[in-house]
Design an enzyme around this catalytic site. Structure first.
Site, short mmCIF file in Angstrom:
data_model
loop_
_atom_site.label_atom_id
_atom_site.label_comp_id
_atom_site.label_asym_id
_atom_site.label_seq_id
_atom_site.Cartn_x
_atom_site.Cartn_y
_atom_site.Cartn_z
N ASP A 199 -1.75 -0.71 5.94
CA ASP A 199 -2.05 -0.19 7.28
C ASP A 199 -3.47 0.30 7.45
O ASP A 199 -3.85 0.71 8.54
CB ASP A 199 -1.10 0.97 7.61
CG ASP A 199 -1.49 2.26 6.88
OD1 ASP A 199 -1.81 2.16 5.67
OD2 ASP A 199 -1.49 3.32 7.50
N ASP A 255 -7.06 -1.93 3.25
CA ASP A 255 -6.09 -2.99 2.99
C ASP A 255 -6.51 -4.32 3.61
O ASP A 255 -5.92 -5.36 3.29
CB ASP A 255 -4.72 -2.60 3.57
CG ASP A 255 -4.19 -1.30 2.98
OD1 ASP A 255 -4.28 -1.13 1.76
OD2 ASP A 255 -3.70 -0.47 3.76
N ASP A 280 0.86 -1.17 0.00
CA ASP A 280 0.00 0.00 0.00
C ASP A 280 0.90 1.23 0.00
O ASP A 280 2.08 1.14 0.36
CB ASP A 280 -0.89 -0.02 1.24
CG ASP A 280 -1.70 1.25 1.39
OD1 ASP A 280 -2.31 1.68 0.40
OD2 ASP A 280 -1.69 1.82 2.50
#
Length: 633
Positions: A528, A532, A330
């Site tokens: 995080d 996600d 990410d």
């Protein structure tokens, strides 16, 4: 493939207690203490201690073995271990049987400890949704439970409130923090007609919005279903031990009476001598060293990793990391700090400090993340933003205005500049486009109709991100990918700075999930945010940042406690070392069983020597595992 030798615990009901992990741990400790007492005591106290050890360590395994035998028609290692312990006791080796039961109980406790991840992940997602919502009904504002929201209801959203259901803005303007759902690093401006996703946060303005879907069909609810589905699909990977435990247990249990019958009826040995050899065979063939081979290695490796700030939630996660060759990252909060920073300041007429001080004085009246980035930058440069501003007003979705010595000053986006009658000119237009191409959010600072400065704000890459990714490449990871819900501009700029060649931007949570499933396996995902969570669960390995949301941490298999990406490469090498050690340990343990078991049948290994070989092999594999405690992550 790294496996544990105990039965998979994830399928076992937690009936009879609200905390099965605590119960399992208590029984394991009782078994250990009773074992030690029986070893040290003599006479009736020794017998009583061993009885307690056998009950605490054997009853749960025997109960599970009988359940499997009754409901699944399957023999497993639980039954073999209990019978092996009883067999040891029948020939005067109660201590050896108690050791077998303690090690087996310990292994099962470790499995129970890791089994609650799915439930905690779902609970963490649920906490993102408020329990109540403010709605306007019959001309009056009222609070209603979330499950009473109806399509068409008018939501009332005040600054700081979380959106309870997917909705469409009817009245008002504001900026919303969508980072938890989409990964967008910059707050998104909302005006009438804009869509609001459940789970996002209203930052500054008053909004009224029409509910589009019931809470049960919202964006957040879909995320919960995706996490459930992804983790359910992953569970077979954690129960691969079931493929070999039943055949092994069946083979040993079938071989024991055959050994007795062959020695007694065919070999002519007296019944007591044949029974002695058969029981020696069962004790030697019991997979004590096999059971402890994997936990000893995994616990040591997990402890070494934890010391370095990498927290593995299970042995399966450590094993999975050893096979990973592709890693998807990410962007927001993972490759970047997750905090807006002032990265560019362009002042056509010079006087940068004065321009930054003015911008900070204006933005100091706002709690917007971009405003905080500007005021923080001024503070770091030692500039005092305390100017005599008057009539300061925040304009949601545009910026902020005020008066300085009777003249209008303002800071905001291009729309606000146009409202103020400011003309950029060719040079400033080119500068704005250049900053936007580099992924910056551009704030224009002006006085009356004149533009004083351009400020470029963005989510800055983590200082160690580039070096961490290069270390992963050197360690053997072959593919690095960025998957982000952010815009292509910021994504490509961050990718350029950290050295990622493959970028996929503008992804919704379901898009991330599909992208992860399309990547070559095995794949790890590092993230995080709430957005996600489905991808973290669907990957062979999910890696979460400690500063991330609760749901990301619960969905992840590994947590970087210090948010340090540099630890990834060292953890990958540690997992490879652990996998090699487990393969060696298992090979050694089965070799001991094969060689010593055969010699025991032939009468060449008496029980004391068999016990020495059995326990010596156990100690050896434990030592091999403990070596990993010296590893530095």
């Amino acid at each position: 493939m790294i496996q544990t030798a105990s039965s998979p615990r994830s399928s076992r009901p937690a009936s009879g207690t609200s905390d099965p992990v605590r119960r399992a741990l208590i029984l394991t400790l009782i078994t250990l203490l009773a074992l030690l007492a029986g070893w040290l005591l003599q006479g009736p106290l020794e017998t009583a201690a061993f009885v307690v050890a056998y009950l605490a360590g054997g009853v749960p395994a025997a109960t599970e073995a009988l359940r499997s035998l009754r409901s699944e028609r399957k023999l497993d290692v639980d039954l073999l271990m209990v019978l092996a312990a009883l067999g040891a006791a029948s020939i005067g080796q109660a201590l050896d049987g108690a050791i077998l039961l303690f090690l087996f109980s310990l292994s099962n406790t470790l499995q129970d400890w890791a089994m609650g991840r799915t439930r905690r992940a779902i609970e963490a997602l649920g906490r993102l949704s408020p329990q109540e919502a403010s709605v306007r009904r019959s001309g009056h504002e009222q609070r209603v439970p979330l499950n009473e929201l109806r399509v068409g209801d008018t939501l009332i959203l005040k600054p700081g409130e979380r959106v309870p259901a997917d909705a469409e803005v009817l009245l008002g303007r504001s900026s919303l923090d969508e980072s938890a759902i989409t990964g967008e690093s910059v707050p998104v401006d909302k005006a009438p007609g804009a869509h609001l996703a459940s789970g996002t946060v209203n930052l500054e303005g008053y909004l009224e919005a029409r509910v589009l879907r019931p809470a049960g069909e919202s964006t957040l609810a879909r995320l919960i279903r995706m996490v459930e589905s992804a983790q359910a699909a992953k569970s077979p990977v954690e129960t691969l031990a079931d493929r070999w435990e039943s055949p092994y247990a069946t083979a040993v249990l079938a071989a024991t009476p055959l050994v007795f019958a062959a020695l007694h009826y065919l070999g002519g040995l007296p019944a007591d001598a044949a029974w002695y050899r058969a029981m020696t065979f069962m004790v030697v063939a019991s997979p004590c060293a096999v059971v402890i081979s994997t936990p000893a290695v995994m616990l040591s490796a997990m402890a070494a990793a934890a010391r370095g700030g990498v927290l593995f939630k299970s042995a399966a996660a450590l094993e999975a990391l050893s096979r990973v060759r592709s890693v998807a990252f990410d962007k927001t909060g993972t490759l970047t700090t997750g905090r807006m920073e002032l990265l560019d300041l362009e002042v056509p007429g010079g006087h940068e400090e004065q321009a930054l001080a003015l911008a900070a004085a204006l933005e100091g009246r706002s709690e917007h993340p971009i405003a905080r980035a500007i005021t923080r930058a001024a503070s770091e440069r030692g500039l005092s933003p305390e100017l005599a501003l008057e009539d300061v007003q925040a304009l949601p979705g545009r910026g902020i205005t005020g008066l300085l010595a009777g003249e209008a000053v303002w800071a905001g986006n291009l729309r606000l500049a146009q409202e103020r009658g400011a003309v950029l000119g060719a040079d400033l237009e080119a500068a704005v486009k250049r900053l936007e191409v580099r992924g910056r959010t551009v704030v224009l600072l002006g006085q009356e109709r004149r533009i004083i400065a351009l400020l470029g704000v963005a989510d800055a890459p983590r200082p160690q991100a580039g070096a961490a990714l290069e270390a992963l490449r050197r360690a053997g990871v072959t593919r690095l990918v960025m998957l982000t819900g952010d815009r292509p501009g910021p994504a490509l700029e961050v990718a350029r700075q950290v050295g990622v060649q493959e970028v996929r931007a503008g992804l919704l949570p379901e898009d991330k999930l599909a992208a992860v499933r399309a990547l070559p396996r095995p794949v790890a995902v590092v993230g995080d945010g709430v957005n996600d969570a489905p991808a973290l669960s669907a990957a062979d390995l999910g890696i979460g940042m400690a500063q991330g949301t609760d749901v990301a941490l619960e969905s992840a298999d590994v947590v970087l406690a210090r948010n340090d990406l540099n630890k990834l490469a060292a953890a990958w090498r540690l997992s490879r070392a652990a996998r090699r050690t487990v393969i060696f340990n298992l090979s050694f343990a089965f070799a001991i069983i094969a060689v010593v078991g055969t010699l025991s049948v032939l009468g060449q290994v008496p029980l004391p020597l068999g016990v020495i070989a059995h326990e010596g092999g156990t100690v050896f594999v434990v030592f091999m595992g403990l070596r990993l405690l010296l590893y530095r992550v």
